[in-house]
Design a protein around this motif. Sequence first.
Motif, PDB file in Angstrom:
ATOM      1  N   ARG A   5     -36.361 -28.107  -8.322  1.00  0.00           N
ATOM      2  CA  ARG A   5     -35.242 -27.350  -8.274  1.00  0.00           C
ATOM      3  C   ARG A   5     -35.367 -25.835  -8.253  1.00  0.00           C
ATOM      4  N   ASP A   7     -33.370 -22.314  -8.913  1.00  0.00           N
ATOM      5  CA  ASP A   7     -32.262 -21.644  -9.325  1.00  0.00           C
ATOM      6  C   ASP A   7     -31.859 -20.259  -8.478  1.00  0.00           C
ATOM      7  N   THR A  42     -31.219 -26.553  -2.904  1.00  0.00           N
ATOM      8  CA  THR A  42     -31.776 -26.037  -4.283  1.00  0.00           C
ATOM      9  C   THR A  42     -32.295 -27.193  -5.006  1.00  0.00           C
ATOM     10  N   GLY A  65     -37.637 -19.256 -11.470  1.00  0.00           N
ATOM     11  CA  GLY A  65     -36.703 -19.752 -10.690  1.00  0.00           C
ATOM     12  C   GLY A  65     -36.966 -21.192 -10.090  1.00  0.00           C
TER      13      GLY A  65
END
Length: 72
Positions: A5, A7, A42, A65
């Motif tokens: 993922r 962010d 994402t 992130g």
Amino acid sequence: MIEVRVDRWLCTGCGLCQGLVFTLEKGYSAVRPEFRTDEDGTEGLVDLKYLDNVKRAARACPNGGISWRLKS
């Protein structure tokens, strides 16, 4: 498999994550198209053979992130 993922709120677009799993798109980190599980890049699902690359990218991100977890 590994769930990954990005962010985008934390991404600064530094590019340190780029490699086999992640790339830069429109100035921000994104999961490469071949691994995406969503439309905006994402989230993704990658094979365990990419674990070292995923770990490197997550460590390289200065703002944390990039996250990942092994999918059971």
